[in-house]
Motif scaffolding. Structure first.
Motif, PDB file in Angstrom:
ATOM      1  N   GLU A   1     -18.264 -23.767 -14.874  1.00  0.00           N
ATOM      2  CA  GLU A   1     -18.322 -24.757 -14.142  1.00  0.00           C
ATOM      3  C   GLU A   1     -19.198 -24.708 -13.063  1.00  0.00           C
ATOM      4  N   ARG A   2     -19.756 -26.085 -12.564  1.00  0.00           N
ATOM      5  CA  ARG A   2     -20.696 -26.205 -11.755  1.00  0.00           C
ATOM      6  C   ARG A   2     -20.357 -25.289 -10.266  1.00  0.00           C
ATOM      7  N   SER A   3     -21.179 -24.668  -9.760  1.00  0.00           N
ATOM      8  CA  SER A   3     -20.862 -23.901  -8.758  1.00  0.00           C
ATOM      9  C   SER A   3     -21.636 -24.498  -7.664  1.00  0.00           C
ATOM     10  N   ARG A   4     -21.032 -24.759  -6.379  1.00  0.00           N
ATOM     11  CA  ARG A   4     -21.542 -25.013  -5.080  1.00  0.00           C
ATOM     12  C   ARG A   4     -21.823 -23.866  -4.132  1.00  0.00           C
ATOM     13  N   LEU A   5     -21.871 -22.841  -4.826  1.00  0.00           N
ATOM     14  CA  LEU A   5     -21.854 -21.527  -3.858  1.00  0.00           C
ATOM     15  C   LEU A   5     -23.307 -21.549  -2.860  1.00  0.00           C
ATOM     16  N   MET A   6     -22.755 -20.993  -1.808  1.00  0.00           N
ATOM     17  CA  MET A   6     -23.963 -20.883  -0.540  1.00  0.00           C
ATOM     18  C   MET A   6     -24.279 -19.242  -0.552  1.00  0.00           C
ATOM     19  N   LEU A   7     -25.772 -19.210  -0.682  1.00  0.00           N
ATOM     20  CA  LEU A   7     -26.421 -17.874  -0.552  1.00  0.00           C
ATOM     21  C   LEU A   7     -27.068 -17.677   0.847  1.00  0.00           C
ATOM     22  N   ASP A   8     -26.830 -16.893   1.419  1.00  0.00           N
ATOM     23  CA  ASP A   8     -27.675 -16.563   2.811  1.00  0.00           C
ATOM     24  C   ASP A   8     -28.102 -15.223   2.752  1.00  0.00           C
ATOM     25  N   ILE A   9     -29.409 -15.254   3.271  1.00  0.00           N
ATOM     26  CA  ILE A   9     -30.089 -13.779   3.434  1.00  0.00           C
ATOM     27  C   ILE A   9     -30.384 -13.642   4.918  1.00  0.00           C
ATOM     28  N   GLY A  10     -29.982 -12.673   5.442  1.00  0.00           N
ATOM     29  CA  GLY A  10     -30.688 -12.042   6.728  1.00  0.00           C
ATOM     30  C   GLY A  10     -30.075 -13.084   7.839  1.00  0.00           C
ATOM     31  N   GLY A  11     -29.101 -13.936   7.546  1.00  0.00           N
ATOM     32  CA  GLY A  11     -28.571 -14.896   8.648  1.00  0.00           C
ATOM     33  C   GLY A  11     -29.280 -15.836   8.950  1.00  0.00           C
ATOM     34  N   TYR A  12     -30.089 -16.260   7.926  1.00  0.00           N
ATOM     35  CA  TYR A  12     -31.201 -17.633   8.041  1.00  0.00           C
ATOM     36  C   TYR A  12     -30.368 -18.665   8.164  1.00  0.00           C
ATOM     37  N   ARG A  13     -29.455 -18.971   7.494  1.00  0.00           N
ATOM     38  CA  ARG A  13     -28.584 -20.208   7.445  1.00  0.00           C
ATOM     39  C   ARG A  13     -27.823 -20.568   8.646  1.00  0.00           C
ATOM     40  N   GLU A  14     -27.437 -19.320   9.255  1.00  0.00           N
ATOM     41  CA  GLU A  14     -26.507 -19.450  10.804  1.00  0.00           C
ATOM     42  C   GLU A  14     -27.824 -20.043  11.622  1.00  0.00           C
ATOM     43  N   ARG A  15     -29.031 -19.358  11.583  1.00  0.00           N
ATOM     44  CA  ARG A  15     -29.739 -19.724  12.786  1.00  0.00           C
ATOM     45  C   ARG A  15     -30.456 -21.165  12.539  1.00  0.00           C
ATOM     46  N   ARG A  16     -30.633 -21.499  11.248  1.00  0.00           N
ATOM     47  CA  ARG A  16     -31.154 -22.804  11.061  1.00  0.00           C
ATOM     48  C   ARG A  16     -29.945 -23.661  11.287  1.00  0.00           C
ATOM     49  N   ARG A  17     -28.824 -23.303  11.194  1.00  0.00           N
ATOM     50  CA  ARG A  17     -27.595 -24.299  11.540  1.00  0.00           C
ATOM     51  C   ARG A  17     -27.755 -24.861  12.891  1.00  0.00           C
ATOM     52  N   ALA A  18     -27.757 -23.630  13.692  1.00  0.00           N
ATOM     53  CA  ALA A  18     -27.907 -23.869  15.191  1.00  0.00           C
ATOM     54  C   ALA A  18     -29.114 -24.695  15.649  1.00  0.00           C
ATOM     55  N   GLU A  19     -30.287 -24.482  14.946  1.00  0.00           N
ATOM     56  CA  GLU A  19     -31.742 -25.182  15.365  1.00  0.00           C
ATOM     57  C   GLU A  19     -31.365 -26.865  14.931  1.00  0.00           C
ATOM     58  N   LEU A  20     -30.618 -27.049  13.786  1.00  0.00           N
ATOM     59  CA  LEU A  20     -30.742 -28.214  13.293  1.00  0.00           C
ATOM     60  C   LEU A  20     -29.672 -29.118  14.095  1.00  0.00           C
ATOM     61  N   THR A  21     -28.541 -28.456  14.447  1.00  0.00           N
ATOM     62  CA  THR A  21     -27.827 -29.004  15.370  1.00  0.00           C
ATOM     63  C   THR A  21     -28.392 -29.655  16.728  1.00  0.00           C
ATOM     64  N   LYS A  22     -29.247 -28.704  17.252  1.00  0.00           N
ATOM     65  CA  LYS A  22     -29.945 -29.112  18.262  1.00  0.00           C
ATOM     66  C   LYS A  22     -31.075 -30.278  17.770  1.00  0.00           C
ATOM     67  N   ILE A  23     -31.605 -30.081  16.781  1.00  0.00           N
ATOM     68  CA  ILE A  23     -32.518 -31.234  16.305  1.00  0.00           C
ATOM     69  C   ILE A  23     -31.770 -32.626  16.369  1.00  0.00           C
ATOM     70  N   GLY A  24     -30.317 -32.605  15.725  1.00  0.00           N
ATOM     71  CA  GLY A  24     -29.653 -33.769  15.561  1.00  0.00           C
ATOM     72  C   GLY A  24     -29.102 -34.325  16.823  1.00  0.00           C
ATOM     73  N   ALA A  25     -28.759 -33.436  17.792  1.00  0.00           N
ATOM     74  CA  ALA A  25     -28.331 -33.920  18.817  1.00  0.00           C
ATOM     75  C   ALA A  25     -29.565 -34.596  19.656  1.00  0.00           C
ATOM     76  N   ALA A  26     -30.868 -33.886  19.668  1.00  0.00           N
ATOM     77  CA  ALA A  26     -31.702 -34.421  20.655  1.00  0.00           C
ATOM     78  C   ALA A  26     -32.208 -35.789  19.905  1.00  0.00           C
ATOM     79  N   ALA A  27     -32.297 -36.073  18.474  1.00  0.00           N
ATOM     80  CA  ALA A  27     -32.638 -37.297  18.031  1.00  0.00           C
ATOM     81  C   ALA A  27     -31.817 -38.474  18.240  1.00  0.00           C
TER      82      ALA A  27
END
Lengths: 164, 80
Positions: free
Chosen positions: A87-113
């Motif tokens: 089956e095709r997988s949509r699995l998410m891999l995270d390392i060292g909390g990178y995706r969580e930090r990036r999520r917070a940054e991108l939320t700010k970027i989206g709101a500012a834009a």
């Protein structure tokens, strides 16, 4: 799709997602062992996808500039899951909390834009991002009450925030 | 270590893991890791538009400590 069809959409198969997580964890753990990288692996199911996180890693070699190594490893991990489950997988891999930090940054970027576009009344194009990143920006823009679209071709696809 | 890492990454995604062979060679600018796979798996390790090959190279180079490593993917039966 009719409303009736939508409402019978099956609930995510948690057992299958957990199995995806197991296969992915073995694949990633094997690599960490060979490369002598310390780290523990957490497995989780978030909504309709399996999430495998490597925690307690030192250094960011496996994340790379802009997360490109993480994306590459995620891609390979999904293929490893696909080989075993078919089956095709949509699995998410995270390392060292990178995706969580990036999520917070991108939320700010989206709101500012969204704020900029409300002020100027002009559409605003953002930097190229991965599908995961664009999704977060689209969500942040929607939360601010505006619409956004993706334009361009992968891997240079980017979000454009539209005026109301 | 890189040969072993590459072998692990490739074996996990092919239909014929027992046919995967990785060989390292030195070249002037660094090293070449040559991966041989079953002919039926070559398309799989290259991927659509070279996507999988690129992912393998990205991960291996991230583990290479800043040294240049080239990754070649070839068919097991290819003469060299």
């Amino acid at each position: 799709m009719t409303e009736a069809e939508e409402s019978v959409k099956p609930a995510p198969d948690v057992a299958a997602l957990e199995q995806e997580g197991e296969i992915a964890a073995d694949y990633v753990e094997g690599l960490l062992d060979i490369a002598d990288i310390d780290g523990d692996i957490d497995m989780d199911v978030e909504g309709d996808r399996a999430v495998v996180s490597v925690v307690g890693v030192k250094g960011s070699d496996l994340v790379g500039p802009g997360g490109e190594v993480l994306e590459a490893l995620q891609e390979l991990t999904r293929l490893a899951v696909h080989r075993q489950t078919g089956e095709r997988s949509r699995l998410m891999l995270d390392i060292g909390g990178y995706r969580e930090r990036r999520r917070a940054e991108l939320t700010k970027i989206g709101a500012a834009a969204a704020d900029d576009v409300k002020r100027s009344g002009e559409p605003k194009a953002l930097q190229a991002m991965t599908p995961f990143e664009r999704k977060i920006v689209h969500d942040a823009v929607a939360a601010a009450g505006l619409r956004s679209e993706s334009e361009g071709e992968e891997p240079r696809r980017f979000v454009v925030v539209l005026p109301a | 270590m890189l040969e072993e890492a590459l072998e692990h990454l490739v074996k996990g995604i092919v239909e014929h893991p027992d046919d995967v062979r990785v060989r390292a060679r030195r070249i002037r600018t660094g090293r070449v890791l040559e991966v041989r796979v079953h002919p039926d798996d070559l398309g799989k390790v290259i991927g659509r538009g070279g996507r999988t090959a690129k992912a393998l190279r990205t991960v291996i180079n991230a583990l290479a400590d800043g040294k240049y490593v080239r990754v070649d993917l070839v068919d097991l039966n290819e003469a060299r």
